[in-house]
Write an enzyme that holds these catalytic residues in place. Structure first.
Site, mmCIF file in Angstrom:
data_model
loop_
_atom_site.group_PDB
_atom_site.id
_atom_site.type_symbol
_atom_site.label_atom_id
_atom_site.label_comp_id
_atom_site.label_asym_id
_atom_site.label_seq_id
_atom_site.Cartn_x
_atom_site.Cartn_y
_atom_site.Cartn_z
ATOM 1 N N GLY A 49 -3.028 23.891 -10.527
ATOM 2 C CA GLY A 49 -2.084 24.104 -9.052
ATOM 3 C C GLY A 49 -2.588 24.367 -7.955
ATOM 4 O O GLY A 49 -3.847 23.537 -7.468
ATOM 5 N N ASP A 109 -2.609 13.276 -1.645
ATOM 6 C CA ASP A 109 -1.980 12.749 -0.511
ATOM 7 C C ASP A 109 -0.656 12.935 -0.509
ATOM 8 O O ASP A 109 0.142 13.461 0.350
ATOM 9 C CB ASP A 109 -2.348 11.106 -0.044
ATOM 10 N N ASN A 147 -5.573 1.461 4.470
ATOM 11 C CA ASN A 147 -6.437 0.746 3.545
ATOM 12 C C ASN A 147 -5.886 -0.238 2.477
ATOM 13 O O ASN A 147 -4.607 0.109 2.039
ATOM 14 C CB ASN A 147 -7.085 1.630 2.712
ATOM 15 N N GLY A 199 -4.943 4.143 1.427
ATOM 16 C CA GLY A 199 -5.402 5.031 2.722
ATOM 17 C C GLY A 199 -4.964 6.298 2.541
ATOM 18 O O GLY A 199 -3.592 6.330 2.642
ATOM 19 N N LYS A 200 -5.770 7.425 2.989
ATOM 20 C CA LYS A 200 -5.059 8.548 2.995
ATOM 21 C C LYS A 200 -4.214 8.848 4.058
ATOM 22 O O LYS A 200 -3.101 9.558 3.808
ATOM 23 C CB LYS A 200 -6.255 9.745 3.301
HETATM 24 O O1 RIB Z 1 -6.618 9.534 -1.377
HETATM 25 C C1 RIB Z 1 -6.792 8.448 -2.062
HETATM 26 C C2 RIB Z 1 -7.139 7.113 -1.010
HETATM 27 O O2 RIB Z 1 -8.437 7.565 -0.558
HETATM 28 C C3 RIB Z 1 -6.987 5.798 -1.658
HETATM 29 O O3 RIB Z 1 -5.790 5.391 -1.455
HETATM 30 C C4 RIB Z 1 -8.135 5.087 -0.890
HETATM 31 O O4 RIB Z 1 -7.651 4.059 0.117
HETATM 32 C C5 RIB Z 1 -8.846 6.361 -0.177
HETATM 33 O O5 RIB Z 1 -8.592 6.369 1.207
#
Ligand code: RIB
Length: 297
Positions: free
Chosen positions: A209, A237, A9, A37-38
């Site tokens: 945590g 992520d 994304n 984007g994840k």
């Molecule tokens: O987890 C964060 C992400 O979630 C962002 O970068 C956004 O693009 C959504 O996908």
């Protein structure tokens, strides 16, 4: 090596004094257009942690694609499995409050055209760790996990965002990572759920945590780095990508999760998902400040 199948994304990020409620407008600071984007975030986190990484997904034939792919290219993520399609590149509208918490709305666009067929069978052997999330079509994700399992790859699923998951898919997954809200949607006792997976389940709890529920019935808690967050976007992520990198590099689950937790904390110290991700040297330096994981049997 790590193969990420997931979303790519462009993030439009607006800093706000507080997150708005329904019907409310808040005045924020200058927006930033950043890669996100994840799937892409997890690929970059794993790459910065020292792993060889390929990303399969889809972008549009538009200007946002260059934004979305910029840091992945710069850091050496293999993008040869990507598709360019006639839909807009995925775009997330993100508001970040002064406490670092966020609200995200996603227009998936091209991500809906990502298919399991982009990955050939010979790219799914025992040397591969497959990392998936839920921002590309779940049926494609489940199909790819199935093929990867059959060919002996390690399989990881980050259940984000929380969408219904075919219960039959659980048998093919080594490790699920989810935050507390996402984990609750599975509607099962977490310890029992961990036992149904091949390796287990890790539930992340932000500043508290994370906890690992293992397939053998064991459990351990992973501490969080004490920090003052600027922007928590992409922390989950970062955790997933660095966890995958650690496992891929041969660490045991407890040590890989400890590194993931340190990296997730560091990623909250700057703005943006990918722009704030630490590299291997920064992660190792931060580990000095992080206690060992504590196990319970
Ligand atoms: O987890 C964060 C992400 O979630 C962002 O970068 C956004 O693009 C959504 O996908």
């Amino acid at each position: 090596m790590i193969l990420v199948f997931g979303s790519i994304n462009a993030d439009v990020v607006v800093p706000v004094p507080h997150l708005p409620g329904a019907g409310e407008t808040v005045l924020g600071g200058d927006y930033a257009l950043l890669p996100g984007g994840k799937g892409a975030n997890q690929a970059l986190a794993a790459r910065r942690a020292g792993a060889a990484v390929a990303l399969a997904g889809a972008v549009g034939r538009d200007a946002f694609a260059a934004t979305a792919l910029g840091l992945l290219r710069q850091d050496g993520v293999d993008l040869s499995l990507l598709r360019a399609v006639g839909r807009p590149t995925g775009c997330a509208a993100i508001m970040v409050g002064s406490d670092g918490e966020n609200l995200i709305a996603l227009a998936p666009g091209a991500n809906e055209a990502a298919t399991a067929a982009q990955v050939a069978d010979d790219g799914l052997g025992p040397a591969v760790t497959l990392v998936c999330q839920m921002e590309v079509p779940p049926a494609e994700t489940v199909a790819l996990i199935r093929r990867a399992r059959t060919r002996g790859a390690r399989t990881m699923l980050n259940l984000a965002p929380a969408l219904p998951l075919d219960p039959a898919a659980l048998a093919d997954i080594d490790l699920i990572v989810a935050n507390q809200v996402e984990a609750a949607t599975l509607g099962e006792n977490l310890a029992l759920l961990g036992r149904r997976l091949r390796h287990g389940m890790i539930v992340t709890r932000g500043a508290s945590g994370a906890t690992a529920y293992l397939a053998d019935g064991g459990r351990f808690d992973i501490p969080a780095l004490p920090i003052e967050p600027v922007d928590t976007t992409g922390a989950g992520d970062t955790f997933v990508g660095v966890l995958a990198a650690g496992l891929d590099l041969g660490l045991d689950l407890a040590e890989a999760a400890r590194r993931a937790s340190a990296a997730a904390g560091l990623s909250c110290l700057g703005r943006g998902a990918q722009t704030a991700m630490p590299d291997r040297i920064a992660i190792e330096a931060a580990l000095i400040r992080l206690p060992e994981a504590r196990g319970i049997r």
